[in-house]
Motif scaffolding. Sequence first.
Motif, PDB file in Angstrom:
ATOM      1  N   PRO A   1      55.737  66.198  48.322  1.00 47.22           N
ATOM      2  CA  PRO A   1      56.536  66.893  49.342  1.00 47.22           C
ATOM      3  C   PRO A   1      55.784  68.065  49.958  1.00 47.22           C
ATOM      4  O   PRO A   1      54.864  68.641  49.356  1.00 47.22           O
ATOM      5  CB  PRO A   1      57.757  67.390  48.554  1.00 47.22           C
ATOM      6  CG  PRO A   1      57.784  66.587  47.298  1.00 47.22           C
ATOM      7  CD  PRO A   1      56.364  66.241  46.995  1.00 47.22           C
ATOM      8  N   GLY A   2      56.221  68.436  51.157  1.00 48.98           N
ATOM      9  CA  GLY A   2      55.583  69.540  51.865  1.00 48.98           C
ATOM     10  C   GLY A   2      55.611  70.841  51.091  1.00 48.98           C
ATOM     11  O   GLY A   2      54.641  71.604  51.089  1.00 48.98           O
ATOM     12  N   ALA A   3      56.714  71.120  50.416  1.00 47.18           N
ATOM     13  CA  ALA A   3      56.824  72.371  49.663  1.00 47.18           C
ATOM     14  C   ALA A   3      55.776  72.431  48.553  1.00 47.18           C
ATOM     15  O   ALA A   3      55.208  73.500  48.277  1.00 47.18           O
ATOM     16  CB  ALA A   3      58.230  72.508  49.082  1.00 47.18           C
TER      17      ALA A   3
ATOM     18  N   ALA B   1      52.981  79.322  56.853  1.00 45.25           N
ATOM     19  CA  ALA B   1      53.699  78.685  57.967  1.00 45.25           C
ATOM     20  C   ALA B   1      54.766  77.732  57.453  1.00 45.25           C
ATOM     21  O   ALA B   1      55.890  77.698  57.973  1.00 45.25           O
ATOM     22  CB  ALA B   1      52.706  77.943  58.864  1.00 45.25           C
ATOM     23  N   TYR B   2      54.424  76.982  56.405  1.00 43.18           N
ATOM     24  CA  TYR B   2      55.422  76.058  55.860  1.00 43.18           C
ATOM     25  C   TYR B   2      56.566  76.834  55.220  1.00 43.18           C
ATOM     26  O   TYR B   2      57.743  76.501  55.404  1.00 43.18           O
ATOM     27  CB  TYR B   2      54.803  75.114  54.835  1.00 43.18           C
ATOM     28  CG  TYR B   2      55.823  74.135  54.298  1.00 43.18           C
ATOM     29  CD1 TYR B   2      56.078  72.944  54.968  1.00 43.18           C
ATOM     30  CD2 TYR B   2      56.579  74.433  53.161  1.00 43.18           C
ATOM     31  CE1 TYR B   2      57.062  72.071  54.519  1.00 43.18           C
ATOM     32  CE2 TYR B   2      57.561  73.564  52.704  1.00 43.18           C
ATOM     33  CZ  TYR B   2      57.790  72.384  53.384  1.00 43.18           C
ATOM     34  OH  TYR B   2      58.759  71.530  52.948  1.00 43.18           O
ATOM     35  N   GLU B   3      56.229  77.855  54.455  1.00 44.80           N
ATOM     36  CA  GLU B   3      57.261  78.603  53.742  1.00 44.80           C
ATOM     37  C   GLU B   3      58.216  79.319  54.697  1.00 44.80           C
ATOM     38  O   GLU B   3      59.404  79.489  54.399  1.00 44.80           O
ATOM     39  CB  GLU B   3      56.602  79.602  52.792  1.00 44.80           C
ATOM     40  CG  GLU B   3      55.922  78.892  51.597  1.00 44.80           C
ATOM     41  CD  GLU B   3      54.873  79.752  50.940  1.00 44.80           C
ATOM     42  OE1 GLU B   3      54.573  80.838  51.454  1.00 44.80           O
ATOM     43  OE2 GLU B   3      54.326  79.311  49.895  1.00 44.80           O
ATOM     44  N   LEU B   4      57.715  79.720  55.864  1.00 49.23           N
ATOM     45  CA  LEU B   4      58.550  80.442  56.811  1.00 49.23           C
ATOM     46  C   LEU B   4      59.261  79.519  57.805  1.00 49.23           C
ATOM     47  O   LEU B   4      60.368  79.846  58.282  1.00 49.23           O
ATOM     48  CB  LEU B   4      57.707  81.453  57.593  1.00 49.23           C
ATOM     49  CG  LEU B   4      57.208  82.665  56.817  1.00 49.23           C
ATOM     50  CD1 LEU B   4      56.215  83.459  57.663  1.00 49.23           C
ATOM     51  CD2 LEU B   4      58.369  83.560  56.388  1.00 49.23           C
ATOM     52  N   THR B   5      58.628  78.381  58.129  1.00 47.21           N
ATOM     53  CA  THR B   5      59.168  77.541  59.201  1.00 47.21           C
ATOM     54  C   THR B   5      59.406  76.087  58.770  1.00 47.21           C
ATOM     55  O   THR B   5      59.963  75.312  59.548  1.00 47.21           O
ATOM     56  CB  THR B   5      58.227  77.527  60.404  1.00 47.21           C
ATOM     57  OG1 THR B   5      57.009  76.862  60.045  1.00 47.21           O
ATOM     58  CG2 THR B   5      57.901  78.947  60.869  1.00 47.21           C
ATOM     59  N   THR B   6      58.953  75.716  57.589  1.00 51.75           N
ATOM     60  CA  THR B   6      58.973  74.333  57.063  1.00 51.75           C
ATOM     61  C   THR B   6      58.159  73.373  57.926  1.00 51.75           C
ATOM     62  O   THR B   6      58.317  72.160  57.846  1.00 51.75           O
ATOM     63  CB  THR B   6      60.416  73.777  56.899  1.00 51.75           C
ATOM     64  OG1 THR B   6      61.002  73.587  58.197  1.00 51.75           O
ATOM     65  CG2 THR B   6      61.258  74.706  56.052  1.00 51.75           C
ATOM     66  N   VAL B   7      57.269  73.909  58.763  1.00 54.40           N
ATOM     67  CA  VAL B   7      56.360  73.074  59.537  1.00 54.40           C
ATOM     68  C   VAL B   7      55.139  72.792  58.681  1.00 54.40           C
ATOM     69  O   VAL B   7      54.443  73.705  58.237  1.00 54.40           O
ATOM     70  CB  VAL B   7      55.945  73.752  60.849  1.00 54.40           C
ATOM     71  CG1 VAL B   7      54.876  72.916  61.562  1.00 54.40           C
ATOM     72  CG2 VAL B   7      57.151  73.933  61.751  1.00 54.40           C
ATOM     73  N   SER B   8      54.877  71.523  58.430  1.00 50.01           N
ATOM     74  CA  SER B   8      53.777  71.117  57.554  1.00 50.01           C
ATOM     75  C   SER B   8      52.599  70.616  58.383  1.00 50.01           C
ATOM     76  O   SER B   8      52.709  69.563  59.029  1.00 50.01           O
ATOM     77  CB  SER B   8      54.240  70.034  56.579  1.00 50.01           C
ATOM     78  OG  SER B   8      53.191  69.657  55.712  1.00 50.01           O
ATOM     79  N   ALA B   9      51.513  71.363  58.410  1.00 49.61           N
ATOM     80  CA  ALA B   9      50.311  70.926  59.125  1.00 49.61           C
ATOM     81  C   ALA B   9      49.682  69.752  58.403  1.00 49.61           C
ATOM     82  O   ALA B   9      49.804  69.591  57.183  1.00 49.61           O
ATOM     83  CB  ALA B   9      49.319  72.083  59.235  1.00 49.61           C
ATOM     84  N   LYS B  10      48.974  68.905  59.148  1.00 52.21           N
ATOM     85  CA  LYS B  10      48.358  67.739  58.531  1.00 52.21           C
ATOM     86  C   LYS B  10      47.297  68.126  57.510  1.00 52.21           C
ATOM     87  O   LYS B  10      47.070  67.398  56.535  1.00 52.21           O
ATOM     88  CB  LYS B  10      47.728  66.859  59.614  1.00 52.21           C
ATOM     89  CG  LYS B  10      48.739  66.093  60.453  1.00 52.21           C
ATOM     90  CD  LYS B  10      48.044  65.111  61.387  1.00 52.21           C
ATOM     91  CE  LYS B  10      49.056  64.266  62.139  1.00 52.21           C
ATOM     92  NZ  LYS B  10      48.376  63.281  63.029  1.00 52.21           N
ATOM     93  N   ASP B  11      46.635  69.258  57.725  1.00 55.58           N
ATOM     94  CA  ASP B  11      45.569  69.648  56.796  1.00 55.58           C
ATOM     95  C   ASP B  11      46.060  70.622  55.738  1.00 55.58           C
ATOM     96  O   ASP B  11      45.280  71.366  55.161  1.00 55.58           O
ATOM     97  CB  ASP B  11      44.373  70.257  57.550  1.00 55.58           C
ATOM     98  CG  ASP B  11      44.756  71.427  58.443  1.00 55.58           C
ATOM     99  OD1 ASP B  11      45.931  71.502  58.864  1.00 55.58           O
ATOM    100  OD2 ASP B  11      43.883  72.254  58.743  1.00 55.58           O
ATOM    101  N   LEU B  12      47.357  70.594  55.449  1.00 58.12           N
ATOM    102  CA  LEU B  12      47.908  71.436  54.370  1.00 58.12           C
ATOM    103  C   LEU B  12      47.557  70.831  53.017  1.00 58.12           C
ATOM    104  O   LEU B  12      47.784  69.645  52.808  1.00 58.12           O
ATOM    105  CB  LEU B  12      49.421  71.550  54.506  1.00 58.12           C
ATOM    106  CG  LEU B  12      50.127  72.431  53.467  1.00 58.12           C
ATOM    107  CD1 LEU B  12      49.615  73.859  53.526  1.00 58.12           C
ATOM    108  CD2 LEU B  12      51.622  72.392  53.681  1.00 58.12           C
TER     109      LEU B  12
END
Length: 379
Positions: free
Chosen positions: A302-304, A368-379
């Motif tokens: 998962p993204g998180a 960025a993910y933690e604040l917006t839940t937007v997951s970049a491909k290179d995360l």
Amino acid sequence: MTAVQEHPAQAGEQTLEELCRKAAEHREHGERHGTLHPTVWQAVADSVVPRVAVPAQCAGLQWPVPRILDAVRRVAVADPAAGWVAAIHAPAGAFLSRLDPAIALGMAGPRAVIAGSSLPAGSIEQHQAGVRLSGRWPLVTGAPSMTLAALASPVHGPDGAATTRWWLVPRRELRIEEDWDALGLRGSASYTVACAADVPFEHGICLTDEPYVDAPLYRYPLYGLMAGCIAAVAQATAERALAAFTALAARTHTRNAAGALAEQPPAQAAFARADGRLRAAAALLDSATTAAWTSALAGQVPGAERALLRSACCQMAEAAEYVCRELFDAAGTAAVHRASGLEGCWRDAVTISRHALVAHRGRQLAGAYELTTVSAKDL
């Protein structure tokens, strides 16, 4: 007479131990010459390190992620520069999972050693059979031992948007410029590589594309694996600094204080701060790695968990730099001598923390993910 064959796992362990032994034995050579000793380069190529993340169908080992990270950390304990080389070669084998399996098998060969540069410094000109790849890529760690280089260039799609594509180029097509002269990780030979070669389209990969091989190792975030290997070197460096300070403090007496440095409250407090900072970062890194690997075993990560993993890798690099600087300062004048070991740890930790995967970009992606839940491909 019946021949007795070694179990592959046992043979792999032996090559890893041999690499660690030779790296420790010749560590000073790297410090003085800016490249590992020739016998260490050969030990790298002979070891399991370049093959731990290569797909099994390419005669690779396809190790679990925790085992890969442990191998890198063990090499870094022996010699940080050799560990840095291992941190690049080890995860790079996973690049082959992004190639068509038949092409990957042909490119890998029995002893593939992949290095590369994360900077999209090259340019391409497309032609009927592929692309003409040209440019100079700095900071290609482990260049002396590589058989393939993964070199990045921007590629513009029909809509004009640019993406980064990595091209796998054989060593014979490259020119190595021996220009590595850095503050730390002196022996890693992170040279500049120049290329002007024709590369087939099918030898290009995007690291954020879905892999051809569906296995836990390749479901694990590739950028997280690469950052984790860097974090493993950082952790080994900080642990080495704690050990060096402990030994130095026991035998060092300062001019204006009674007793050894180890008996003085400021030194004791500094050591406790450094030790606590490292233990906290290690606990976070272990927890994040375990969570992501458990998810990869079951399915997708998962993204998180990707964000936490990347953040933990960045925290480890930052903590290692803090630990080494704190102990270097606490040791006073005694730390400036190379024999103390502390100045080398400080130089290495500063260099490690500048790598893009664990520096500003890594933190920004996690935040960025933690604040917006937007997951970049290179995360």
